[in-house]
Design a protein around this motif. Structure first.
Motif, PDB file in Angstrom:
ATOM      1  N   SER A  65       0.825  -1.215   0.000  1.00  0.00           N
ATOM      2  CA  SER A  65       0.000   0.000   0.000  1.00  0.00           C
ATOM      3  C   SER A  65       0.857   1.262   0.000  1.00  0.00           C
ATOM      4  N   THR A  66       2.000   1.223   0.707  1.00  0.00           N
ATOM      5  CA  THR A  66       2.907   2.376   0.712  1.00  0.00           C
ATOM      6  C   THR A  66       3.514   2.575  -0.668  1.00  0.00           C
ATOM      7  N   ILE A  67       3.940   1.495  -1.296  1.00  0.00           N
ATOM      8  CA  ILE A  67       4.524   1.598  -2.639  1.00  0.00           C
ATOM      9  C   ILE A  67       3.489   2.120  -3.628  1.00  0.00           C
ATOM     10  N   ARG A  68       2.271   1.604  -3.543  1.00  0.00           N
ATOM     11  CA  ARG A  68       1.206   2.056  -4.452  1.00  0.00           C
ATOM     12  C   ARG A  68       0.925   3.544  -4.266  1.00  0.00           C
ATOM     13  N   GLN A  69       0.959   3.988  -3.027  1.00  0.00           N
ATOM     14  CA  GLN A  69       0.731   5.411  -2.751  1.00  0.00           C
ATOM     15  C   GLN A  69       1.830   6.268  -3.379  1.00  0.00           C
ATOM     16  N   SER A 162       1.251  -6.445   4.842  1.00  0.00           N
ATOM     17  CA  SER A 162       2.200  -5.892   3.875  1.00  0.00           C
ATOM     18  C   SER A 162       1.718  -6.047   2.438  1.00  0.00           C
ATOM     19  N   LEU A 163       0.669  -6.832   2.250  1.00  0.00           N
ATOM     20  CA  LEU A 163       0.221  -7.149   0.898  1.00  0.00           C
ATOM     21  C   LEU A 163      -1.149  -6.586   0.553  1.00  0.00           C
ATOM     22  N   SER A 164      -1.815  -5.997   1.522  1.00  0.00           N
ATOM     23  CA  SER A 164      -3.212  -5.632   1.328  1.00  0.00           C
ATOM     24  C   SER A 164      -3.495  -4.165   1.605  1.00  0.00           C
ATOM     25  N   ASP A 165      -4.740  -3.764   1.296  1.00  0.00           N
ATOM     26  CA  ASP A 165      -5.187  -2.414   1.611  1.00  0.00           C
ATOM     27  C   ASP A 165      -5.796  -2.409   3.010  1.00  0.00           C
ATOM     28  N   SER A 166      -6.445  -1.328   3.376  1.00  0.00           N
ATOM     29  CA  SER A 166      -6.983  -1.187   4.730  1.00  0.00           C
ATOM     30  C   SER A 166      -8.116  -2.168   5.033  1.00  0.00           C
ATOM     31  N   ARG A 167      -8.670  -2.812   3.981  1.00  0.00           N
ATOM     32  CA  ARG A 167      -9.751  -3.789   4.172  1.00  0.00           C
ATOM     33  C   ARG A 167      -9.232  -5.226   4.135  1.00  0.00           C
ATOM     34  N   SER A 168      -7.914  -5.384   4.177  1.00  0.00           N
ATOM     35  CA  SER A 168      -7.262  -6.696   4.111  1.00  0.00           C
ATOM     36  C   SER A 168      -7.486  -7.380   2.764  1.00  0.00           C
ATOM     37  N   VAL A 169      -7.707  -6.581   1.721  1.00  0.00           N
ATOM     38  CA  VAL A 169      -7.819  -7.105   0.364  1.00  0.00           C
ATOM     39  C   VAL A 169      -6.433  -7.071  -0.273  1.00  0.00           C
ATOM     40  N   VAL A 170      -5.936  -8.214  -0.711  1.00  0.00           N
ATOM     41  CA  VAL A 170      -4.604  -8.300  -1.321  1.00  0.00           C
ATOM     42  C   VAL A 170      -4.566  -7.459  -2.594  1.00  0.00           C
ATOM     43  N   ILE A 171      -3.528  -6.611  -2.722  1.00  0.00           N
ATOM     44  CA  ILE A 171      -3.437  -5.718  -3.880  1.00  0.00           C
ATOM     45  C   ILE A 171      -2.255  -6.052  -4.792  1.00  0.00           C
ATOM     46  N   VAL A 172      -1.440  -7.045  -4.428  1.00  0.00           N
ATOM     47  CA  VAL A 172      -0.362  -7.455  -5.339  1.00  0.00           C
ATOM     48  C   VAL A 172      -0.924  -8.444  -6.363  1.00  0.00           C
ATOM     49  N   ASP A 173      -0.337  -8.445  -7.538  1.00  0.00           N
ATOM     50  CA  ASP A 173      -0.832  -9.309  -8.609  1.00  0.00           C
ATOM     51  C   ASP A 173      -0.505 -10.773  -8.390  1.00  0.00           C
ATOM     52  N   ARG A 174       0.713 -11.030  -7.920  1.00  0.00           N
ATOM     53  CA  ARG A 174       1.164 -12.407  -7.784  1.00  0.00           C
ATOM     54  C   ARG A 174       1.734 -12.651  -6.391  1.00  0.00           C
ATOM     55  N   ILE A 175       1.363 -13.782  -5.809  1.00  0.00           N
ATOM     56  CA  ILE A 175       1.937 -14.228  -4.549  1.00  0.00           C
ATOM     57  C   ILE A 175       2.648 -15.547  -4.817  1.00  0.00           C
ATOM     58  N   LEU A 176       3.931 -15.589  -4.488  1.00  0.00           N
ATOM     59  CA  LEU A 176       4.730 -16.783  -4.712  1.00  0.00           C
ATOM     60  C   LEU A 176       4.938 -17.512  -3.384  1.00  0.00           C
ATOM     61  N   PRO A 177       4.502 -18.760  -3.263  1.00  0.00           N
ATOM     62  CA  PRO A 177       4.720 -19.517  -2.030  1.00  0.00           C
ATOM     63  C   PRO A 177       6.208 -19.832  -1.847  1.00  0.00           C
ATOM     64  N   PHE A 178       6.709 -19.647  -0.661  1.00  0.00           N
ATOM     65  CA  PHE A 178       8.115 -19.899  -0.363  1.00  0.00           C
ATOM     66  C   PHE A 178       8.499 -21.344  -0.679  1.00  0.00           C
ATOM     67  N   ARG A 179       7.606 -22.286  -0.402  1.00  0.00           N
ATOM     68  CA  ARG A 179       7.927 -23.707  -0.548  1.00  0.00           C
ATOM     69  C   ARG A 179       8.100 -24.136  -2.004  1.00  0.00           C
ATOM     70  N   SER A 180       7.548 -23.386  -2.933  1.00  0.00           N
ATOM     71  CA  SER A 180       7.720 -23.720  -4.354  1.00  0.00           C
ATOM     72  C   SER A 180       8.356 -22.544  -5.095  1.00  0.00           C
TER      73      SER A 180
END
Length: 242
Positions: A65-69, A162-180
Motif C-alpha cells: 500500500s505504501t509503494i502504491r501510494q 504488507s500485501l493488502s489495503d486497509s480492508r485486508s484485500v490483497v493488492i499485489v498481482d502475484r503471490i509466490l509460495p516460499f515452498r515452491s
C-alpha cells in the motif's frame, strides 16, 4: 524492494521470505532509473539520487500500500507486482535462526564494534533491534516468541498487512509460495520477459538450529498469526497455491 519501471514490475519484500535472493536475481535486469532497496548502503544512496523517490517513505520492507501510494494507482496497476509469502511458523523459526547467527558474530569484529559506537552506526546496531532484544533476553524459542519486545519486531508483522489495503484485500498481482519458490520464480521470470533466471542462495541461516518446535509453541504461533492463516493459508501448503 524493487520498483522497475524499465521492466514494469514491483517486488514487495517481506521479512524472512528469501527477499535477498529474489533481489539479487532481479538486479541484473534493472536499469539506472529503477529503485532497488536492499541491505546495502549503496542502494540507500541510490534512492537519494532518484528525485522521484528521494523524499518518499520507501524502505527495503515497504508495504504494497505504501509503494502504491508513492508510484500512484495508475502506475501500480500497469506494472506486475509480486511478493513471496511463507508459513508463519517456519518464518518465525527462520527469524530465530537468523538472530542466532547475528548474535554470534556481532561482537567479533573490532571495526564493527567501533562503527556501532558512531552516530550512524548506532542506528543500525543489531543489538538495538526489537527481535535481537527478545532473542538475547530469552533462554529458549518458547521464551523468545512470547517476549514482549517481539511485538515491535518488523519481522513479526503479519504478512497480510504488507500485501493488502486497509480492508485486508490483497493488492499485489502475484503471490509466490516460499515452498515452491524456485519453480514459481522461474515461471515469473519468463512472464516478465527476463528469460532464464536463477535464484541464488543468500542470507541463509544454519538449518541445524531449531529443527522442530513443540505443539504448544506451534499452537501459540498459529493463534498469533491467525489473520495470515485466514487470508494466505492456501499458499502455506506443501506445494502452495497454483
Amino acid at each position: 524492494m524493487i520498483i522497475s519501471t524499465s521492466r514494469s514490475f514491483i517486488f514487495v519484500h517481506l521479512h524472512k521470505t528469501a527477499g535477498e535472493a529474489v533481489t539479487a536475481a532481479l538486479e541484473p535486469f534493472t536499469s539506472r532509473g529503477d529503485l532497488i532497496l536492499s541491505r546495502s548502503t549503496r542502494d540507500e544512496f541510490r534512492k537519494l539520487l532518484l528525485p522521484a523517490y528521494r523524499s518518499t517513505p520507501l524502505t527495503k520492507h515497504a508495504t504494497a500500500s505504501t509503494i502504491r501510494q508513492v508510484v500512484g494507482t495508475s502506475a501500480w496497476g500497469s506494472m506486475t507486482s509480486f511478493a513471496v509469502v511463507r508459513d508463519p511458523i517456519e518464518r518465525t523459526m527462520s527469524l530465530y535462526r537468523y538472530l542466532s547467527r547475528i548474535a554470534a558474530t556481532v561482537d567479533q569484529s573490532r571495526l564493527r564494534r567501533l562503527w556501532y559506537r558512531s552516530p550512524l552506526g548506532r542506528s543500525v546496531d543489531p543489538r538495538t533491534w526489537a527481535g535481537m532484544i527478545a532473542y538475547t533476553e530469552s533462554h529458549s524459542f518458547s521464551d523468545f516468541i512470547r517476549h514482549p519486545a517481539l511485538e515491535a519486531a518488523p519481522a513479526m508483522r503479519e504478512q497480510i498487512d504488507s500485501l493488502s489495503d486497509s480492508r485486508s484485500v490483497v493488492i499485489v498481482d502475484r503471490i509466490l509460495p516460499f515452498r515452491s519458490l524456485r519453480r514459481d520464480f522461474a515461471a515469473l521470470g519468463q512472464e516478465l520477459g527476463l528469460g532464464e533466471i536463477t535464484l541464488p542462495r543468500t542470507n541463509e541461516s544454519d538449518p541445524s538450529i531449531l529443527t522442530e518446535i513443540s505443539h504448544r509453541d506451534s499452537k501459540y504461533l498459529r493463534s498469533r498469526f491467525r489473520r495470515d492463516y485466514e487470508h494466505l493459508g492456501s499458499y502455506f501448503s506443501r506445494e502452495g497455491k497454483s
